[in-house]
Motif scaffolding. Structure first.
Motif, PDB file in Angstrom:
ATOM      1  N   LEU A  85      10.717   7.983 -53.846  1.00  0.00           N
ATOM      2  CA  LEU A  85      10.190   9.230 -54.225  1.00  0.00           C
ATOM      3  C   LEU A  85      10.966   9.699 -55.320  1.00  0.00           C
ATOM      4  O   LEU A  85      11.826  10.436 -55.080  1.00  0.00           O
ATOM      5  CB  LEU A  85      10.208  10.113 -52.837  1.00  0.00           C
ATOM      6  CG  LEU A  85       9.074  11.521 -53.083  1.00  0.00           C
ATOM      7  CD1 LEU A  85       7.703  11.134 -53.345  1.00  0.00           C
ATOM      8  CD2 LEU A  85       9.565  12.270 -52.074  1.00  0.00           C
ATOM      9  N   PRO A  86      10.606   9.569 -56.492  1.00  0.00           N
ATOM     10  CA  PRO A  86      11.094  10.020 -57.782  1.00  0.00           C
ATOM     11  C   PRO A  86      11.028  11.539 -58.073  1.00  0.00           C
ATOM     12  O   PRO A  86      10.051  12.222 -57.617  1.00  0.00           O
ATOM     13  CB  PRO A  86      10.846   8.813 -59.056  1.00  0.00           C
ATOM     14  CG  PRO A  86       9.409   8.773 -58.673  1.00  0.00           C
ATOM     15  CD  PRO A  86       9.294   8.843 -57.236  1.00  0.00           C
ATOM     16  N   GLN A  87      11.930  12.125 -58.836  1.00  0.00           N
ATOM     17  CA  GLN A  87      11.510  13.388 -59.185  1.00  0.00           C
ATOM     18  C   GLN A  87      10.206  13.508 -59.882  1.00  0.00           C
ATOM     19  O   GLN A  87       9.401  14.526 -59.744  1.00  0.00           O
ATOM     20  CB  GLN A  87      12.664  14.140 -60.166  1.00  0.00           C
ATOM     21  CG  GLN A  87      13.735  14.530 -59.337  1.00  0.00           C
ATOM     22  CD  GLN A  87      14.947  14.998 -60.256  1.00  0.00           C
ATOM     23  OE1 GLN A  87      15.650  14.471 -60.906  1.00  0.00           O
ATOM     24  NE2 GLN A  87      14.856  16.339 -60.472  1.00  0.00           N
ATOM     25  N   GLN A 154       5.763   0.272 -45.277  1.00  0.00           N
ATOM     26  CA  GLN A 154       6.639   0.419 -43.876  1.00  0.00           C
ATOM     27  C   GLN A 154       7.832  -0.100 -44.555  1.00  0.00           C
ATOM     28  O   GLN A 154       8.596  -0.979 -44.231  1.00  0.00           O
ATOM     29  CB  GLN A 154       6.201  -0.572 -42.796  1.00  0.00           C
ATOM     30  CG  GLN A 154       4.767  -0.175 -42.186  1.00  0.00           C
ATOM     31  CD  GLN A 154       4.785   1.318 -41.647  1.00  0.00           C
ATOM     32  OE1 GLN A 154       5.704   1.461 -40.663  1.00  0.00           O
ATOM     33  NE2 GLN A 154       4.135   2.160 -42.101  1.00  0.00           N
ATOM     34  N   PRO A 155       8.314   0.714 -45.521  1.00  0.00           N
ATOM     35  CA  PRO A 155       9.714   0.096 -46.150  1.00  0.00           C
ATOM     36  C   PRO A 155      10.724   0.003 -45.352  1.00  0.00           C
ATOM     37  O   PRO A 155      10.942   0.940 -44.288  1.00  0.00           O
ATOM     38  CB  PRO A 155       9.714   1.016 -47.423  1.00  0.00           C
ATOM     39  CG  PRO A 155       9.305   2.448 -46.999  1.00  0.00           C
ATOM     40  CD  PRO A 155       8.028   1.781 -46.107  1.00  0.00           C
ATOM     41  N   GLN A 156      12.139  -0.720 -45.633  1.00  0.00           N
ATOM     42  CA  GLN A 156      13.226  -0.699 -44.893  1.00  0.00           C
ATOM     43  C   GLN A 156      14.145   0.621 -45.625  1.00  0.00           C
ATOM     44  O   GLN A 156      15.111   0.998 -44.885  1.00  0.00           O
ATOM     45  CB  GLN A 156      14.019  -1.822 -45.078  1.00  0.00           C
ATOM     46  CG  GLN A 156      13.094  -3.223 -44.417  1.00  0.00           C
ATOM     47  CD  GLN A 156      14.051  -4.253 -44.577  1.00  0.00           C
ATOM     48  OE1 GLN A 156      15.059  -4.584 -44.432  1.00  0.00           O
ATOM     49  NE2 GLN A 156      13.422  -5.224 -45.119  1.00  0.00           N
ATOM     50  N   ILE A 157      13.850   1.131 -46.663  1.00  0.00           N
ATOM     51  CA  ILE A 157      14.630   2.086 -47.275  1.00  0.00           C
ATOM     52  C   ILE A 157      13.753   2.897 -48.056  1.00  0.00           C
ATOM     53  O   ILE A 157      12.664   2.422 -48.692  1.00  0.00           O
ATOM     54  CB  ILE A 157      15.539   1.399 -48.342  1.00  0.00           C
ATOM     55  CG1 ILE A 157      16.298   0.062 -47.806  1.00  0.00           C
ATOM     56  CG2 ILE A 157      16.385   2.515 -49.210  1.00  0.00           C
ATOM     57  CD1 ILE A 157      17.794   0.623 -46.739  1.00  0.00           C
ATOM     58  N   LEU A 158      14.003   4.374 -47.613  1.00  0.00           N
ATOM     59  CA  LEU A 158      13.205   5.320 -48.227  1.00  0.00           C
ATOM     60  C   LEU A 158      14.104   6.242 -49.243  1.00  0.00           C
ATOM     61  O   LEU A 158      15.318   6.671 -48.787  1.00  0.00           O
ATOM     62  CB  LEU A 158      12.765   6.241 -47.111  1.00  0.00           C
ATOM     63  CG  LEU A 158      11.612   7.367 -47.783  1.00  0.00           C
ATOM     64  CD1 LEU A 158      10.672   6.945 -48.979  1.00  0.00           C
ATOM     65  CD2 LEU A 158      10.877   8.332 -46.408  1.00  0.00           C
ATOM     66  N   LEU A 159      13.982   6.326 -50.357  1.00  0.00           N
ATOM     67  CA  LEU A 159      14.766   7.030 -51.247  1.00  0.00           C
ATOM     68  C   LEU A 159      14.029   8.251 -51.770  1.00  0.00           C
ATOM     69  O   LEU A 159      12.867   8.147 -52.287  1.00  0.00           O
ATOM     70  CB  LEU A 159      15.208   6.075 -52.610  1.00  0.00           C
ATOM     71  CG  LEU A 159      15.818   4.617 -52.379  1.00  0.00           C
ATOM     72  CD1 LEU A 159      15.966   4.034 -53.430  1.00  0.00           C
ATOM     73  CD2 LEU A 159      17.178   4.829 -51.421  1.00  0.00           C
ATOM     74  N   ALA A 160      14.803   9.274 -52.157  1.00  0.00           N
ATOM     75  CA  ALA A 160      14.179  10.653 -52.377  1.00  0.00           C
ATOM     76  C   ALA A 160      15.024  11.170 -53.343  1.00  0.00           C
ATOM     77  O   ALA A 160      16.259  11.478 -53.110  1.00  0.00           O
ATOM     78  CB  ALA A 160      13.926  11.565 -51.267  1.00  0.00           C
ATOM     79  N   ASP A 161      14.657  11.696 -54.812  1.00  0.00           N
ATOM     80  CA  ASP A 161      15.578  12.100 -55.728  1.00  0.00           C
ATOM     81  C   ASP A 161      14.879  13.635 -55.891  1.00  0.00           C
ATOM     82  O   ASP A 161      13.965  13.875 -56.331  1.00  0.00           O
ATOM     83  CB  ASP A 161      15.238  11.321 -56.950  1.00  0.00           C
ATOM     84  CG  ASP A 161      16.321  11.727 -57.813  1.00  0.00           C
ATOM     85  OD1 ASP A 161      17.345  12.496 -57.573  1.00  0.00           O
ATOM     86  OD2 ASP A 161      16.100  11.195 -59.140  1.00  0.00           O
ATOM     87  N   GLU A 162      16.059  14.556 -55.248  1.00  0.00           N
ATOM     88  CA  GLU A 162      15.668  16.080 -55.502  1.00  0.00           C
ATOM     89  C   GLU A 162      14.180  16.395 -54.698  1.00  0.00           C
ATOM     90  O   GLU A 162      13.492  16.952 -55.485  1.00  0.00           O
ATOM     91  CB  GLU A 162      15.796  16.470 -56.985  1.00  0.00           C
ATOM     92  CG  GLU A 162      17.197  16.310 -57.470  1.00  0.00           C
ATOM     93  CD  GLU A 162      18.370  17.277 -57.151  1.00  0.00           C
ATOM     94  OE1 GLU A 162      17.878  18.067 -56.048  1.00  0.00           O
ATOM     95  OE2 GLU A 162      19.440  17.134 -57.390  1.00  0.00           O
ATOM     96  N   PRO A 163      13.951  15.931 -53.808  1.00  0.00           N
ATOM     97  CA  PRO A 163      12.591  16.235 -53.198  1.00  0.00           C
ATOM     98  C   PRO A 163      12.115  17.864 -53.101  1.00  0.00           C
ATOM     99  O   PRO A 163      10.959  18.071 -52.972  1.00  0.00           O
ATOM    100  CB  PRO A 163      12.467  15.557 -51.854  1.00  0.00           C
ATOM    101  CG  PRO A 163      13.826  15.495 -51.312  1.00  0.00           C
ATOM    102  CD  PRO A 163      14.554  15.443 -52.723  1.00  0.00           C
ATOM    103  N   THR A 164      13.145  18.744 -52.858  1.00  0.00           N
ATOM    104  CA  THR A 164      12.870  20.123 -52.753  1.00  0.00           C
ATOM    105  C   THR A 164      13.282  20.856 -54.230  1.00  0.00           C
ATOM    106  O   THR A 164      13.108  22.191 -54.110  1.00  0.00           O
ATOM    107  CB  THR A 164      13.739  20.547 -51.627  1.00  0.00           C
ATOM    108  OG1 THR A 164      15.284  20.427 -52.060  1.00  0.00           O
ATOM    109  CG2 THR A 164      13.601  20.016 -50.313  1.00  0.00           C
TER     110      THR A 164
END
Length: 216
Positions: A85-87, A154-164
Motif C-alpha cells: 500500500l504505497p503513498q 492473501q499475501p504473506q507480507i503487507l507493507l504500508a507507506d505512511e497510510p495515515t
C-alpha cells in the motif's frame, strides 16, 4: 517473515550506501518502521517488495532471498507474496475498480477470479464501488480499494507507506484498524512506515510489536 542482515542500498553508483539495521520479523508479526522524511523508509519498503535491489547484505522476504530475481519473475513473486500500500496509490484511471484489482492476477500469472475480487472489496467495505473508476472515488475510498488490491492474493507480507498521511484523527484510526484486520485475516506480517505519532501510540499495545527507527 522478513529477515535482513547487513542490508544496504546505493542511490547512485559510487555514492555512500545507506545502511539499515538488521531485522527479524516472524510470520504474522507487526513492525513499525519509524523515521523522519528522507531517512529511507520508502526505500526500505521498496527493498522488501523487490522494487529495488540491495547494494549489499542478505534479504529474505516470505522465505525468498531477494536481489537476484529480475523482470517477470520478481513481479510474479511480488504479486503472490507481498501486498503493498504505497503513498501514491497507482490506480489506473482507464480501468474500473474491479479491473484494477484484476491486474494482480495478470502480474502473478494466474487467471482472473471475479468472486475473489468481490470478496476483497467487501472485506474493506467498498463492494459497491467495483464498477466505478478511480476519479469517481473519494480519497478514503481509493485507499480502501488499494488495500483490497494489496490483500487480494492473501499475501504473506503487507507493507504500508505512511497510510495515515493527511487523514484526520477518525479517518486515521479507521485506516489503521482496517490494515490490522486485513493483515490478521491472511496471517500476514504487517509493516507500517510512518512518522505519525498517532500510529506510534495506537500500535504501542500490539503484542510483540517490533520497531525499526531509522532516525537513530
Amino acid at each position: 517473515m522478513i529477515r535482513t542482515r547487513g542490508l544496504s542500498y546505493r542511490y547512485a553508483e559510487g555514492s555512500e550506501p545507506l545502511r539499515f539495521p538488521d531485522v527479524d520479523l516472524r510470520q504474522g508479526g507487526t513492525l513499525l518502521l519509524r523515521g523522519r522524511s528522507g531517512t529511507g523508509k520508502s526505500t526500505w519498503l521498496a527493498l522488501m517488495a523487490g522494487l529495488r535491489s540491495p547494494a549489499g547484505g542478505d534479504l529474505f522476504v516470505a522465505s525468498t532471498q531477494l536481489g537476484t530475481q529480475r523482470g517477470a519473475e520478481i513481479d510474479a513473486w511480488r504479486a503472490r507474496c507481498v501486498g503493498f500500500l504505497p503513498q501514491k496509490l497507482h490506480l489506473s484511471s482507464a480501468l474500473t475498480v474491479a479491473d484494477n484489482l484484476a491486474l494482480v492476477y495478470f502480474a502473478a500469472g494466474q487467471p482472473r477470479d471475479d468472486a475473489a475480487i468481490a470478496r476483497a472489496l467487501a472485506q474493506v467495505g467498498v463492494a459497491e464501488l467495483a464498477g466505478r473508476r478511480p476519479h469517481q472515488l473519494s480519497g478514503g475510498q481509493a485507499q480502501r480499494v488499494a488495500l483490497a488490491r494489496a490483500v487480494l492474493l492473501q499475501p504473506q507480507i503487507l507493507l504500508a507507506d505512511e497510510p495515515t498521511a493527511s487523514l484526520d484523527d477518525e479517518a486515521a484510526a479507521d485506516a489503521l484498524a482496517l490494515l490490522q484486520a486485513s493483515a490478521a485475516a491472511c496471517d500476514a506480517s504487517l509493516v507500517i512506515a510512518t512518522h505519525d505519532q498517532r500510529v506510534v501510540q495506537a500500535l504501542a499495545a500490539v503484542p510483540g510489536l517490533q520497531q525499526l527507527d531509522l532516525n537513530a
